[in-house]
Design a protein around this motif. Structure first.
Motif, PDB file in Angstrom:
ATOM      1  N   ARG A 148       0.804  -1.346  -0.167  1.00  0.00           N
ATOM      2  CA  ARG A 148       0.059  -0.151  -0.059  1.00  0.00           C
ATOM      3  C   ARG A 148       0.971   1.136   0.042  1.00  0.00           C
ATOM      4  N   SER A 149       1.882   1.223   0.769  1.00  0.00           N
ATOM      5  CA  SER A 149       2.916   2.460   0.720  1.00  0.00           C
ATOM      6  C   SER A 149       3.382   2.569  -0.633  1.00  0.00           C
ATOM      7  N   THR A 150       3.765   1.775  -1.327  1.00  0.00           N
ATOM      8  CA  THR A 150       4.190   1.860  -2.622  1.00  0.00           C
ATOM      9  C   THR A 150       3.339   2.790  -3.605  1.00  0.00           C
ATOM     10  N   VAL A 151       2.043   2.026  -3.421  1.00  0.00           N
ATOM     11  CA  VAL A 151       0.789   2.665  -4.169  1.00  0.00           C
ATOM     12  C   VAL A 151       0.900   4.119  -3.998  1.00  0.00           C
ATOM     13  N   HIS A 152       0.830   4.626  -2.531  1.00  0.00           N
ATOM     14  CA  HIS A 152       0.733   5.765  -2.166  1.00  0.00           C
ATOM     15  C   HIS A 152       1.914   6.842  -2.634  1.00  0.00           C
ATOM     16  N   ARG A 153       3.108   6.280  -2.745  1.00  0.00           N
ATOM     17  CA  ARG A 153       4.007   7.111  -3.268  1.00  0.00           C
ATOM     18  C   ARG A 153       4.122   7.014  -4.504  1.00  0.00           C
ATOM     19  N   ILE A 154       3.667   6.314  -5.364  1.00  0.00           N
ATOM     20  CA  ILE A 154       3.473   6.220  -6.695  1.00  0.00           C
ATOM     21  C   ILE A 154       2.341   7.194  -7.018  1.00  0.00           C
ATOM     22  N   LEU A 155       1.207   7.269  -6.500  1.00  0.00           N
ATOM     23  CA  LEU A 155       0.161   8.326  -6.743  1.00  0.00           C
ATOM     24  C   LEU A 155       0.816   9.584  -6.408  1.00  0.00           C
ATOM     25  N   LEU A 156       1.477   9.951  -5.301  1.00  0.00           N
ATOM     26  CA  LEU A 156       1.911  11.373  -5.067  1.00  0.00           C
ATOM     27  C   LEU A 156       3.009  11.542  -6.130  1.00  0.00           C
ATOM     28  N   ALA A 157       4.002  10.827  -6.641  1.00  0.00           N
ATOM     29  CA  ALA A 157       4.753  11.004  -7.775  1.00  0.00           C
ATOM     30  C   ALA A 157       4.218  11.407  -8.868  1.00  0.00           C
ATOM     31  N   LEU A 158       2.875  10.465  -9.160  1.00  0.00           N
ATOM     32  CA  LEU A 158       2.247  11.047 -10.788  1.00  0.00           C
ATOM     33  C   LEU A 158       1.746  12.257 -10.527  1.00  0.00           C
ATOM     34  N   ALA A 159       1.306  12.510  -9.318  1.00  0.00           N
ATOM     35  CA  ALA A 159       0.459  14.052  -8.952  1.00  0.00           C
ATOM     36  C   ALA A 159       1.563  14.899  -9.180  1.00  0.00           C
ATOM     37  N   ASP A 160       2.826  14.838  -8.926  1.00  0.00           N
ATOM     38  CA  ASP A 160       3.857  15.835  -8.984  1.00  0.00           C
ATOM     39  C   ASP A 160       4.167  15.868 -10.387  1.00  0.00           C
ATOM     40  N   GLU A 161       4.054  14.893 -11.079  1.00  0.00           N
ATOM     41  CA  GLU A 161       4.382  14.794 -12.749  1.00  0.00           C
ATOM     42  C   GLU A 161       3.228  15.074 -13.501  1.00  0.00           C
ATOM     43  N   HIS A 162       1.918  15.713 -12.893  1.00  0.00           N
ATOM     44  CA  HIS A 162       0.736  15.907 -13.480  1.00  0.00           C
ATOM     45  C   HIS A 162       0.348  14.987 -14.395  1.00  0.00           C
ATOM     46  N   VAL A 163       0.448  13.718 -13.974  1.00  0.00           N
ATOM     47  CA  VAL A 163      -0.210  12.529 -14.811  1.00  0.00           C
ATOM     48  C   VAL A 163      -1.772  12.187 -13.940  1.00  0.00           C
ATOM     49  N   VAL A 164      -1.802  12.522 -12.676  1.00  0.00           N
ATOM     50  CA  VAL A 164      -2.805  12.373 -12.033  1.00  0.00           C
ATOM     51  C   VAL A 164      -3.278  13.635 -11.188  1.00  0.00           C
ATOM     52  N   HIS A 165      -4.468  13.851 -10.880  1.00  0.00           N
ATOM     53  CA  HIS A 165      -4.696  14.779  -9.835  1.00  0.00           C
ATOM     54  C   HIS A 165      -5.365  14.216  -8.583  1.00  0.00           C
ATOM     55  N   ILE A 166      -5.385  15.098  -7.464  1.00  0.00           N
ATOM     56  CA  ILE A 166      -5.778  14.848  -6.265  1.00  0.00           C
ATOM     57  C   ILE A 166      -7.022  15.721  -5.908  1.00  0.00           C
ATOM     58  N   LEU A 167      -8.035  14.753  -5.513  1.00  0.00           N
ATOM     59  CA  LEU A 167      -9.507  15.200  -5.099  1.00  0.00           C
ATOM     60  C   LEU A 167      -9.595  15.140  -3.771  1.00  0.00           C
ATOM     61  N   GLY A 168      -9.763  16.092  -2.916  1.00  0.00           N
ATOM     62  CA  GLY A 168     -10.032  15.906  -1.469  1.00  0.00           C
ATOM     63  C   GLY A 168     -11.427  15.458  -1.290  1.00  0.00           C
ATOM     64  N   ARG A 169     -11.617  14.556  -0.581  1.00  0.00           N
ATOM     65  CA  ARG A 169     -13.131  14.105  -0.141  1.00  0.00           C
ATOM     66  C   ARG A 169     -13.159  13.643   1.318  1.00  0.00           C
ATOM     67  N   GLN A 170     -13.750  14.661   2.009  1.00  0.00           N
ATOM     68  CA  GLN A 170     -13.939  14.460   3.481  1.00  0.00           C
ATOM     69  C   GLN A 170     -12.818  13.764   4.118  1.00  0.00           C
ATOM     70  N   GLY A 171     -11.785  14.439   4.105  1.00  0.00           N
ATOM     71  CA  GLY A 171     -10.594  13.931   4.542  1.00  0.00           C
ATOM     72  C   GLY A 171      -9.765  12.826   3.803  1.00  0.00           C
ATOM     73  N   GLU A 172     -10.274  12.254   3.114  1.00  0.00           N
ATOM     74  CA  GLU A 172      -9.459  11.208   2.188  1.00  0.00           C
ATOM     75  C   GLU A 172      -9.222  11.452   0.848  1.00  0.00           C
ATOM     76  N   ALA A 173      -8.161  11.571   0.582  1.00  0.00           N
ATOM     77  CA  ALA A 173      -7.622  11.807  -0.833  1.00  0.00           C
ATOM     78  C   ALA A 173      -8.124  10.935  -2.007  1.00  0.00           C
ATOM     79  N   ARG A 174      -8.298  11.201  -3.120  1.00  0.00           N
ATOM     80  CA  ARG A 174      -8.892  10.256  -4.263  1.00  0.00           C
ATOM     81  C   ARG A 174      -7.823  10.882  -5.350  1.00  0.00           C
TER      82      ARG A 174
END
Length: 145
Positions: A60-86
């Motif tokens: 799970r931690s690897t998936v989390h790090r990858i999602l954050l890296a992909l957000a930094d690379e503008h491949v994905v965006h982060i959508l906040g929803r009641q305290g849980e990032a999507r």
């Protein structure tokens, strides 16, 4: 399994990541495939559930790090929803509306927001680099209640 359109998107994302000088790994590809396989935005846990079904060694931690890296690379965006990032793919422009009461989410076509962004650019002189705008308010159901 992803379809032909998703394979094209996956290839474009892989090229974008590599062009930015980043490595493309099996784990990164699996995370992107999980996001491409749905029209929804996924939490870290939901993405991990999909990835680990094929690759149980990816934690799970690897998936989390990858999602954050992909957000930094503008491949994905982060959508906040009641305290849980999507996380959702950012390669097809769209925006979001989130109900501040129940957390209901809706996608807004990019064309619907384009005139407002053009107006904001004219008013401020800013060139906006965000691939996603998030608006909060009350959904129809909560407004009626």
């Amino acid at each position: 399994m992803v379809g032909a359109r998703q394979l094209d998107r996956l290839s474009a994302v892989r090229d974008q990541v590599r062009a930015a000088g980043r490595r493309w790994t099996v784990a990164k590809g699996a995370v992107v495939e999980a996001l491409l396989a749905t029209d929804e935005h996924l939490s870290v846990q939901q993405a991990h559930d999909q990835v680990s079904a094929r690759f149980p060694q990816i934690d799970r931690s690897t998936v989390h790090r990858i999602l954050l890296a992909l957000a930094d690379e503008h491949v994905v965006h982060i959508l906040g929803r009641q305290g849980e990032a999507r996380y959702g793919m950012a390669d097809l422009p769209h925006h979001h509306a989130i109900c501040s009461h129940c957390g209901n989410e809706a996608e807004i076509p990019a064309a619907a927001i384009a005139p407002a962004l053009a107006s904001a650019t004219a008013a401020t002189g800013f060139t906006f680099d965000s691939s996603s705008v998030t608006l909060t308010g009350l959904c129809e159901k909560c407004t009626a209640a």
